[in-house]
Design an enzyme around this catalytic site. Structure first.
Site, PDB file in Angstrom:
ATOM      1  CE  LYS A  52      40.351  46.333  31.857  1.00  0.00           C
ATOM      2  NZ  LYS A  52      41.007  45.582  33.232  1.00  0.00           N
ATOM      3  CD  GLN A  96      44.352  44.320  33.421  1.00  0.00           C
ATOM      4  OE1 GLN A  96      43.670  45.276  33.708  1.00  0.00           O
ATOM      5  NE2 GLN A  96      44.005  43.108  32.676  1.00  0.00           N
ATOM      6  CG  ASP A 119      39.023  45.399  38.576  1.00  0.00           C
ATOM      7  OD1 ASP A 119      38.304  45.214  37.424  1.00  0.00           O
ATOM      8  OD2 ASP A 119      40.186  45.517  38.554  1.00  0.00           O
TER       9      ASP A 119
HETATM   10  N1  GUN Z   1      42.497  40.737  34.044  1.00  0.00           N
HETATM   11  C1  GUN Z   1      41.541  40.093  33.272  1.00  0.00           C
HETATM   12  N2  GUN Z   1      40.247  40.545  33.550  1.00  0.00           N
HETATM   13  C2  GUN Z   1      40.564  41.545  34.290  1.00  0.00           C
HETATM   14  C3  GUN Z   1      39.543  42.511  34.983  1.00  0.00           C
HETATM   15  O1  GUN Z   1      38.439  42.610  34.630  1.00  0.00           O
HETATM   16  N3  GUN Z   1      40.332  43.351  35.991  1.00  0.00           N
HETATM   17  C4  GUN Z   1      41.519  43.358  36.174  1.00  0.00           C
HETATM   18  N4  GUN Z   1      42.058  44.176  37.184  1.00  0.00           N
HETATM   19  N5  GUN Z   1      42.417  42.445  35.518  1.00  0.00           N
HETATM   20  C5  GUN Z   1      41.806  41.592  34.877  1.00  0.00           C
END
Ligand code: GUN
Length: 286
Positions: A52, A96, A119
């Site tokens: 990311k 996350q 998100d």
């Molecule tokens: N953990 C697994 N996929 C994601 C996601 O798309 N966003 C976040 N914040 N955590 C995750």
């Protein structure tokens, strides 16, 4: 079988996002900003967060990573989120998941203002999706829809089966498919006759989190199969929730892992961040 190539599709999307990010910076005299909060030492999360952050750098989005130790308390995490919420250079906040077990994920997420929820995990944004109103949509299911759209895969009227009911993928995926006029079934660990349910699918989305769980005998000839999984097999090789080599003989369209849904998720996060930044900065000016 046609490969649904997320690497290629996401590169096209990201070329457009690079232009948008540059224009944002020209108009507002600062970059769009994403704060990433990573608590603890989950190895998969480390990889996701790294990707990311690299995506932000390549696009011209400012990313700020906040790494907190496993033993972080609710008070400490909430204090960080309060500071990020008030920071005018932070347009998106991403916590996350998964979080260490002693932290209350729901309470932490709800400390994020909905306009910075890139998100799309907050009740406000989930509710908007359920009501088919404009809002921020979770990155992975949004990426799946965008990938299908770019390959002109028809959805309206089709029988879609989503395997998995997580808040991050399964539920929002089912909602997006319903909003696109599919006939949607959601399967999960308690589903009876899972194989028969899957066999009825024109469009099968696998979001279970188990390596090669979807085998060829669960797939209808000519189905569209989307693999959201990210697992390691016995040889520690990256693989999805779908047994790719067997299912490719039956599916009309199939996503690879890696190079399918993963890069689309990153592209949608970058898009959500730019959307949030543009909304926040233009609201402030009125
Ligand atoms: N953990 C697994 N996929 C994601 C996601 O798309 N966003 C976040 N914040 N955590 C995750």
């Amino acid at each position: 079988m046609i490969l649904l190539n997320g690497k290629e599709a996401s590169a096209e999307i990201r070329a457009e996002l690079n232009l948008r990010a540059a224009q944002f910076e020209r108009e507002h005299g600062k970059k769009a900003g994403l704060a990433v909060v990573l608590i603890g030492n989950d190895p998969a999360s480390e990889v996701y967060v790294r990707n990311k952050i690299r995506g932000c750098e390549e696009t011209g989005i400012r990313s700020m990573t906040h790494r907190l130790p496993e033993e972080t308390t609710m008070e400490e995490a909430l204090a960080l989120l309060a500071a990020l919420s008030a920071d005018r250079d932070v347009h998106g906040i991403l916590v996350q998941l998964p979080l260490p077990a002693h932290l209350n994920a729901e309470r932490l997420l709800e400390a994020i203002p909905p306009e910075k929820d890139v998100d799309g995990f907050l009740p406000e944004n989930v509710g908007r999706l359920a009501l088919k109103k404009e809002g921020t949509v979770a990155c992975t299911p949004q990426g799946v829809m965008e990938l299908l759209r770019r390959y002109h895969v028809p959805i309206a009227g089709k029988r879609a089966v989503v395997v998995g009911r997580s808040n991050i993928v399964g539920r929002p995926m089912a909602m997006l498919l319903l909003n696109a006029d599919a006939t949607v079934t959601v399967c999960h660990s308690k589903t009876e006759n899972l194989k028969e349910e899957c066999l009825r699918a024109d469009l099968l989305v696998a979001a279970i989190g188990k390596a090669k769980f979807i085998t060829a005998d669960m797939v209808k000839e000519g189905a569209v199969v989307v693999d959201v999984g990210m697992n390691r097999d016995q040889d520690n090789k990256l693989c999805g929730d779908v047994d790719f080599d067997a299912v490719k003989e039956k599916a009309a369209y199939l996503t690879p892992v890696p190079g399918g849904v993963g890069p689309m998720t990153i592209a949608m996060l970058l898009k959500n961040t730019l959307d949030a930044a543009e909304r926040i900065e233009t609201q402030d000016n009125v």
